[in-house]
Design a protein around this motif. Structure first.
Motif, PDB file in Angstrom:
ATOM      1  N   SER A  43     -77.814  66.170  47.136  1.00 24.74           N
ATOM      2  CA  SER A  43     -78.838  67.219  47.018  1.00 24.74           C
ATOM      3  C   SER A  43     -78.714  68.234  48.148  1.00 24.74           C
ATOM      4  N   GLY A  60     -75.395  71.671  48.172  1.00 28.64           N
ATOM      5  CA  GLY A  60     -75.518  72.637  47.083  1.00 28.64           C
ATOM      6  C   GLY A  60     -76.384  72.174  45.936  1.00 28.64           C
ATOM      7  N   ARG A  61     -77.344  71.285  46.237  1.00 33.10           N
ATOM      8  CA  ARG A  61     -78.272  70.785  45.201  1.00 33.10           C
ATOM      9  C   ARG A  61     -77.511  70.234  43.994  1.00 33.10           C
ATOM     10  N   SER A 106     -84.077  67.204  41.281  1.00 35.92           N
ATOM     11  CA  SER A 106     -84.984  68.272  40.851  1.00 35.92           C
ATOM     12  C   SER A 106     -86.128  68.351  41.858  1.00 35.92           C
ATOM     13  N   SER A 132     -87.187  69.900  48.046  1.00 38.97           N
ATOM     14  CA  SER A 132     -87.856  70.667  49.105  1.00 38.97           C
ATOM     15  C   SER A 132     -87.389  70.152  50.466  1.00 38.97           C
ATOM     16  N   GLN A 142     -79.557  78.420  53.513  1.00 37.55           N
ATOM     17  CA  GLN A 142     -79.866  78.168  52.110  1.00 37.55           C
ATOM     18  C   GLN A 142     -78.623  77.583  51.444  1.00 37.55           C
ATOM     19  N   ASN A 157     -78.184  76.504  48.064  1.00 33.54           N
ATOM     20  CA  ASN A 157     -78.621  76.347  46.681  1.00 33.54           C
ATOM     21  C   ASN A 157     -77.473  76.094  45.712  1.00 33.54           C
ATOM     22  N   THR A 158     -76.253  76.342  46.152  1.00 31.40           N
ATOM     23  CA  THR A 158     -75.083  76.097  45.310  1.00 31.40           C
ATOM     24  C   THR A 158     -74.005  75.419  46.150  1.00 31.40           C
ATOM     25  N   GLN A 187     -72.284  77.959  48.325  1.00 35.80           N
ATOM     26  CA  GLN A 187     -73.036  78.273  49.544  1.00 35.80           C
ATOM     27  C   GLN A 187     -72.860  77.179  50.588  1.00 35.80           C
TER      28      GLN A 187
END
Length: 515
Positions: free
Chosen positions: A311, A314-315, A319, A322, A333, A335-336, A339
């Motif tokens: 998680s 890049g997540r 779901s 946080s 960040q 998020n991918t 990234q």
């Protein structure tokens, strides 16, 4: 009367340009548990594929004598008809079929009219499941049970074929301690029933606990067979000496840390299950990793270790995620996956065959896969430079292949893992997250992986190691976190860490009490 149920005499197996087995001999006594040990690439699985008919008669040299009769298996059906059943490391079950359907797949219980008799199928399946200690209903889909139970379904399937000689290739590689103990107990029970087992395993403590005799193979040749319960019981060190041809007095290379500034900080990280979003899998976890430091992450199966790592990277999992991630003190960040890589993170998955490598592609292409931008000019990859990079890693990490054009799927597990590490090292991350980096790897290759990890730390990188083997974490880490039910329950420096203390933290309930 000859007490051997199996003799393999002068087995030689050749592949193009390679002799995988050369004049191998093996004798297995009736009703024993016989272990086969050797480094990755030694020829263990190849020998068992010869025995089980995966490599048919005529495809190898030598003789197989089963129950005093020379046999010539043309395929798996021939070997199974004689009571020889192999369970491969990658389980051969269909996740979408029920347990009963999997047990009798290809061996359907039919009525006189040739129609599947489902009552008899489920009744026989229920009986077989009780024999292996499973309480699941026969109509349960295989996808709905864990890997440990799937392994037991495979054994139930073998029992349905009136097995005499059961071959298990790395049966506990993907199991937790509890499931492993149950499986080993089942193998002992089969021995008591007169069923002979051949077990291939890199877990030498399990071999020491269960095997009656052990044959060691090195470089495609039989080295020796050891009686495990003789006048002088055989130690793990004795097996290692036979496997690698030398003594490994210390299984972990020397490591003197030079710890620098914080490189990664994860704060209050919370992750919900990707499907059941009401279920917490990571619960407010906070950890730090410093430059030059090897940090361990310990926990029982389901504790949330892999979920935390994926998680953050890049997540890739979960779901309703946080929390905050800081790189070199700055909030980032992630998020991918792109990234995460650009922020200096790398994640080597625990499942290298499915998610870490392209097995049908070359070593060269796998090494460059995470950093093609470094080799591209105007969107075109410089294949010559790519080959030079891969060749450098082949030499530096001692990847045992003659050419970087070799398919990764043809390499042994230890060498595949070195390709995974090469891929991420070439991406030049500041933080490497290594999830079960030595799973399914022999002791010699493990030592090489540990040496690579040490070198990465010496270069000032932060390394986070997830492992189910507590001795491994104690042997290589400077600091160890423990997880239980998604929560961080302990942080222990190397000097104060013991298996007992880690296990105490790993079994803590959410109220802070040991379970």
């Amino acid at each position: 009367m000859n007490d051997n149920i199996l003799e393999m005499r002068g087995i030689t197996k050749r592949f193009p340009g390679v002799i995988a087995l050369q004049d191998v001999t093996l004798a297995v006594r009736r009703g024993e548990v016989h272990a086969i040990c050797g480094e990755n690439g030694a020829g263990k699985s190849t020998l068992m594929k010869v025995l089980s008919g995966v490599y048919p008669h005529g495809d190898y040299e030598g003789d197989i004598v089963l129950d005093g009769e020379t046999v010539e298996f043309r395929g798996i059906r021939d070997s199974e008809a004689k009571g020889v059943v192999i369970i491969h490391q990658e389980l051969a079950l269909s996740p979408y079929l029920s347990i009963a359907e999997n047990i009798f797949l290809g061996n359907e219980q039919r009525s006189a009219r040739g129609i599947v008799d489902w009552n008899r199928t489920n009744a026989r399946a229920a009986d077989l499941l009780s024999q292996v200690g499973l309480t699941e209903r026969p109509d349960t889909k295989v996808m709905d049970i864990g890997v440990g139970k799937q392994q037991l379904v495979e054994i139930a399937k073998a029992l349905s074929k009136e097995v005499k000689l059961l071959i298990l290739d790395e049966p506990t590689a993907a199991l937790n301690d509890e499931d492993s103990a149950h499986l080993l107990g089942l193998i002992r029970g089969l021995r008591d029933r007169g069923i002979t087992s051949i077990i291939i395993s890199h877990k030498l403590n399990e071999i020491e606990a269960i095997a009656d005799s052990t044959t060691i193979i090195r470089d495609g040749r039989t080295i020796e067979t050891l009686e495990m319960n003789g006048a002088e019981p055989v130690s793990e060190e004795r097996i290692i000496r036979g496997m690698v041809g030398r003594s490994l007095d210390n299984r972990f290379p020397e490591h003197t840390p030079s710890i620098g500034a914080e490189v990664l900080r994860i704060e209050d990280w919370t992750v919900h299950h990707p499907i059941d979003q009401s279920r917490l899998v990571v619960d407010g976890a906070s950890i730090t990793v410093n430059r030059g430091e090897i940090v361990g992450l310990a926990g029982l199966m389901g504790a949330g270790r892999t979920e935390l790592a994926m998680s953050v990277f890049g997540r890739s999992y979960g779901s309703r995620i946080s929390g905050r991630v800081f790189k070199d003190g700055k909030l980032v960040q992630l998020n991918t996956v792109d990234q995460a890589i650009k922020s200096g993170l790398a994640y080597a998955t625990e499942d290298r065959k499915h998610y870490g490598l392209n097995l049908i592609d070359t070593v060269q292409h796998n090494v460059s896969a995470a950093a093609l931008g470094k080799l591209s000019r105007g969107g075109v990859v410089d294949r010559r430079e790519e080959g030079a990079v891969a060749e450098r890693f082949r030499k530096d990490l001692n990847i045992k292949t003659h050419t970087v054009q070799a398919l990764v799927g043809k390499l042994s597990g230890g060498n595949q893992q070195k390709v995974v590490l090469s891929k991420w090292i070439y991406a030049d991350p500041d933080v490497l997250i290594l999830d079960e980096p030595t799973r399914g790897i022999d002791v010699g290759a493990k030592y090489e992986i540990y040496t690579i990890i040490n070198k990465l730390a010496e270069q000032g990188k932060g390394v986070l190691v997830i492992s189910s083997e507590l001795p491994e974490l104690l042997g290589i880490c400077d600091r160890i976190y423990t997880l239980s039910q998604g929560r961080v329950t302990g942080e222990v420096p190397r000097a104060e860490a013991t298996q007992e203390r880690l296990m105490q933290y790993m079994t803590m309930e959410k109220d802070g009490k040991a379970s």
